[in-house]
Scaffold this motif. Structure first.
Motif, PDB file in Angstrom:
ATOM      1  N   ARG A 105      57.398  35.231  72.325  1.00 33.76           N
ATOM      2  CA  ARG A 105      56.906  34.940  71.881  1.00 33.76           C
ATOM      3  C   ARG A 105      56.861  36.728  71.002  1.00 33.76           C
ATOM      4  N   ARG A 106      56.947  37.482  72.180  1.00 32.84           N
ATOM      5  CA  ARG A 106      56.701  39.216  71.680  1.00 32.84           C
ATOM      6  C   ARG A 106      58.201  38.730  70.708  1.00 32.84           C
ATOM      7  N   LEU A 107      59.198  38.839  72.076  1.00 33.79           N
ATOM      8  CA  LEU A 107      60.057  38.932  71.574  1.00 33.79           C
ATOM      9  C   LEU A 107      60.848  38.579  70.140  1.00 33.79           C
ATOM     10  N   ALA A 108      60.844  36.923  69.458  1.00 38.78           N
ATOM     11  CA  ALA A 108      60.095  36.160  68.171  1.00 38.78           C
ATOM     12  C   ALA A 108      59.433  37.330  67.408  1.00 38.78           C
ATOM     13  N   ALA A 109      58.336  37.969  67.011  1.00 41.91           N
ATOM     14  CA  ALA A 109      57.324  38.621  66.614  1.00 41.91           C
ATOM     15  C   ALA A 109      58.526  39.921  66.582  1.00 41.91           C
ATOM     16  N   ALA A 110      58.890  40.248  67.143  1.00 39.88           N
ATOM     17  CA  ALA A 110      59.541  41.098  66.861  1.00 39.88           C
ATOM     18  C   ALA A 110      60.704  41.749  66.307  1.00 39.88           C
ATOM     19  N   GLY A 111      61.875  40.565  65.987  1.00 42.91           N
ATOM     20  CA  GLY A 111      62.383  40.227  65.663  1.00 42.91           C
ATOM     21  C   GLY A 111      61.808  39.949  63.948  1.00 42.91           C
ATOM     22  N   ARG A 112      60.722  39.234  64.477  1.00 44.17           N
ATOM     23  CA  ARG A 112      60.954  39.119  62.459  1.00 44.17           C
ATOM     24  C   ARG A 112      60.292  40.075  61.864  1.00 44.17           C
ATOM     25  N   VAL A 113      59.180  40.743  62.265  1.00 44.50           N
ATOM     26  CA  VAL A 113      59.529  42.381  62.336  1.00 44.50           C
ATOM     27  C   VAL A 113      60.376  43.600  61.664  1.00 44.50           C
ATOM     28  N   HIS A 114      61.377  43.642  62.675  1.00 43.32           N
ATOM     29  CA  HIS A 114      62.737  43.661  62.426  1.00 43.32           C
ATOM     30  C   HIS A 114      63.544  43.255  60.912  1.00 43.32           C
ATOM     31  N   ASP A 115      63.044  42.363  60.747  1.00 42.28           N
ATOM     32  CA  ASP A 115      63.923  41.400  59.405  1.00 42.28           C
ATOM     33  C   ASP A 115      63.235  42.222  58.472  1.00 42.28           C
ATOM     34  N   LEU A 116      62.085  42.625  58.405  1.00 41.48           N
ATOM     35  CA  LEU A 116      60.751  42.797  57.310  1.00 41.48           C
ATOM     36  C   LEU A 116      61.621  43.795  56.877  1.00 41.48           C
ATOM     37  N   LEU A 117      61.448  44.775  58.084  1.00 38.72           N
ATOM     38  CA  LEU A 117      60.988  46.307  57.811  1.00 38.72           C
ATOM     39  C   LEU A 117      62.304  46.803  57.561  1.00 38.72           C
ATOM     40  N   ARG A 118      63.810  45.884  58.294  1.00 41.81           N
ATOM     41  CA  ARG A 118      65.148  46.175  57.546  1.00 41.81           C
ATOM     42  C   ARG A 118      64.950  45.770  55.925  1.00 41.81           C
ATOM     43  N   SER A 119      64.902  45.055  55.582  1.00 41.15           N
ATOM     44  CA  SER A 119      65.115  44.127  53.944  1.00 41.15           C
ATOM     45  C   SER A 119      64.189  45.329  53.488  1.00 41.15           C
ATOM     46  N   ALA A 120      63.041  45.854  53.515  1.00 39.20           N
ATOM     47  CA  ALA A 120      62.429  47.219  52.892  1.00 39.20           C
ATOM     48  C   ALA A 120      63.582  48.698  53.138  1.00 39.20           C
ATOM     49  N   ILE A 121      64.296  47.885  54.255  1.00 36.26           N
ATOM     50  CA  ILE A 121      64.886  50.186  53.906  1.00 36.26           C
ATOM     51  C   ILE A 121      65.764  49.217  52.455  1.00 36.26           C
ATOM     52  N   MET A 122      66.531  48.120  53.284  1.00 39.48           N
ATOM     53  CA  MET A 122      68.062  48.026  52.338  1.00 39.48           C
ATOM     54  C   MET A 122      67.627  47.935  50.900  1.00 39.48           C
ATOM     55  N   HIS A 123      65.867  47.482  50.338  1.00 38.69           N
ATOM     56  CA  HIS A 123      66.462  47.685  48.874  1.00 38.69           C
ATOM     57  C   HIS A 123      64.883  48.639  48.841  1.00 38.69           C
ATOM     58  N   GLY A 124      65.408  49.780  48.925  1.00 37.52           N
ATOM     59  CA  GLY A 124      64.574  50.975  49.200  1.00 37.52           C
ATOM     60  C   GLY A 124      63.467  51.255  49.186  1.00 37.52           C
ATOM     61  N   GLU A 125      62.149  49.770  49.331  1.00 33.87           N
ATOM     62  CA  GLU A 125      61.312  50.041  49.440  1.00 33.87           C
ATOM     63  C   GLU A 125      60.656  50.653  50.457  1.00 33.87           C
ATOM     64  N   ILE A 126      60.730  52.018  50.747  1.00 32.02           N
ATOM     65  CA  ILE A 126      60.214  52.975  51.379  1.00 32.02           C
ATOM     66  C   ILE A 126      60.836  53.922  50.612  1.00 32.02           C
ATOM     67  N   PRO A 127      60.696  54.764  49.262  1.00 32.74           N
ATOM     68  CA  PRO A 127      60.376  55.575  48.517  1.00 32.74           C
ATOM     69  C   PRO A 127      60.698  57.260  49.495  1.00 32.74           C
ATOM     70  N   SER A 128      59.644  57.363  50.020  1.00 32.40           N
ATOM     71  CA  SER A 128      59.201  58.577  51.133  1.00 32.40           C
ATOM     72  C   SER A 128      60.597  58.542  51.954  1.00 32.40           C
ATOM     73  N   GLY A 129      61.462  57.872  52.103  1.00 30.93           N
ATOM     74  CA  GLY A 129      61.938  57.514  53.521  1.00 30.93           C
ATOM     75  C   GLY A 129      61.356  58.023  54.602  1.00 30.93           C
ATOM     76  N   VAL A 130      60.302  58.279  55.347  1.00 35.41           N
ATOM     77  CA  VAL A 130      59.388  57.338  57.012  1.00 35.41           C
ATOM     78  C   VAL A 130      58.495  56.610  56.641  1.00 35.41           C
ATOM     79  N   LEU A 131      58.476  55.594  57.726  1.00 35.79           N
ATOM     80  CA  LEU A 131      58.451  54.591  57.702  1.00 35.79           C
ATOM     81  C   LEU A 131      56.337  54.871  57.721  1.00 35.79           C
ATOM     82  N   PRO A 132      55.649  53.414  58.002  1.00 32.71           N
ATOM     83  CA  PRO A 132      54.233  54.424  57.749  1.00 32.71           C
ATOM     84  C   PRO A 132      54.439  53.878  60.186  1.00 32.71           C
ATOM     85  N   GLY A 133      53.045  54.228  59.735  1.00 32.26           N
ATOM     86  CA  GLY A 133      52.736  54.949  61.348  1.00 32.26           C
ATOM     87  C   GLY A 133      52.670  53.387  62.162  1.00 32.26           C
TER      88      GLY A 133
END
Length: 247
Positions: A14-42
């Motif tokens: 369950r932990r690995l699957a959840a980490a994979g889903r978070v990874h997918d969403l963060l990766r997509s945000a990075i790819m689409h330029g949705e993190i304009p500051s270039g710094v991920l939230p804490g």
């Protein structure tokens, strides 16, 4: 041949699957330029946003780090470091980002049989061969082998490394029409690995293209080998099937 699937404790799974889903969403945000500051939230903010444990968030961030998309900087947090291009497959064009080409060689040889067939060159006829390396922010992005008809070579010699490759055809008065693309996964051979700054066996995307003019005549046959960690392909698709032409 029987394939044995890895087994995990249900909690670990369950932990690995959840980490994979978070990874997918963060990766997509990075790819689409949705993190304009270039710094991920804490971590705490990410835990709250995704309703996830610290282990899950750290697992997702580690996946991004292994992909070369982020790095941890003491006192600054997790920084986006991705050097990637986004390529939309809606019309024929080069990458949207600032890139520079390096022409390695321009030559003329007897066309290999498959090239002769693709470009409709008579048996025993010659073709032009162009070898290119493309850089993104001074970092190798791809290598390309382009086969063209011999009468196009003088135009190739006028190529400006900072122009889009396909702009050459406009200079030659050629209006481009349909391009057939095939995309395959591959790995870098020793020569291309050296050009791309990776180890042999590094994952690549290979784009094979056959470019036609508006009259349907083939004008270019090419293979582009792109570092798999440097490209995002995008395409808009419709569920509506195209109408078939009735006779």
């Amino acid at each position: 041949m029987t394939t044995t699937m890895p087994t995990f404790h249900p909690r670990t799974e369950r932990r690995l699957a959840a980490a994979g889903r978070v990874h997918d969403l963060l990766r997509s945000a990075i790819m689409h330029g949705e993190i304009p500051s270039g710094v991920l939230p804490g971590e705490l903010e990410l835990m709250e946003s995704f309703s996830a444990s610290r282990q899950v968030i750290r697992g997702a961030l580690e996946m991004l780090r292994q992909e070369g998309l982020v790095r941890r900087m003491q006192g600054s947090g997790t920084l986006v470091t991705s050097l990637r291009v986004t390529h939309d497959f809606d019309f024929l064009h080069g990458p949207a980002q600032e890139i520079a080409h390096k022409v390695l060689s321009v030559g003329q040889e007897i066309a290999p049989p498959s090239v002769a067939r693709k470009l409709r060159i008579e048996d025993g006829g010659s073709c032009g061969i162009v070898e290119l390396v493309t850089d993104l922010a001074d970092t190798p992005l791809d290598t390309t082998t382009v086969y063209v008809k011999v009468d196009f070579l003088p135009t190739v010699l006028q190529f400006d490394p900072h122009d889009e490759w396909f702009s050459l055809y406009a200079k030659a008065g050629i209006e481009l029409g349909v391009t057939d693309h095939a995309i395959e996964a591959s790995v870098a051979d020793p020569f291309n690995a050296s050009l791309l700054g990776v180890d042999p066996g590094h994952p690549l995307l290979v784009l094979e293209r056959l470019v036609h003019n508006t009259d349907g005549e083939p004008v270019e046959y090419a293979f582009t080998r792109i570092r798999g960690d440097r490209l995002t392909l995008r395409q808009s698709l419709s569920r509506v099937e195209p109408r078939t032409r009735s006779d």
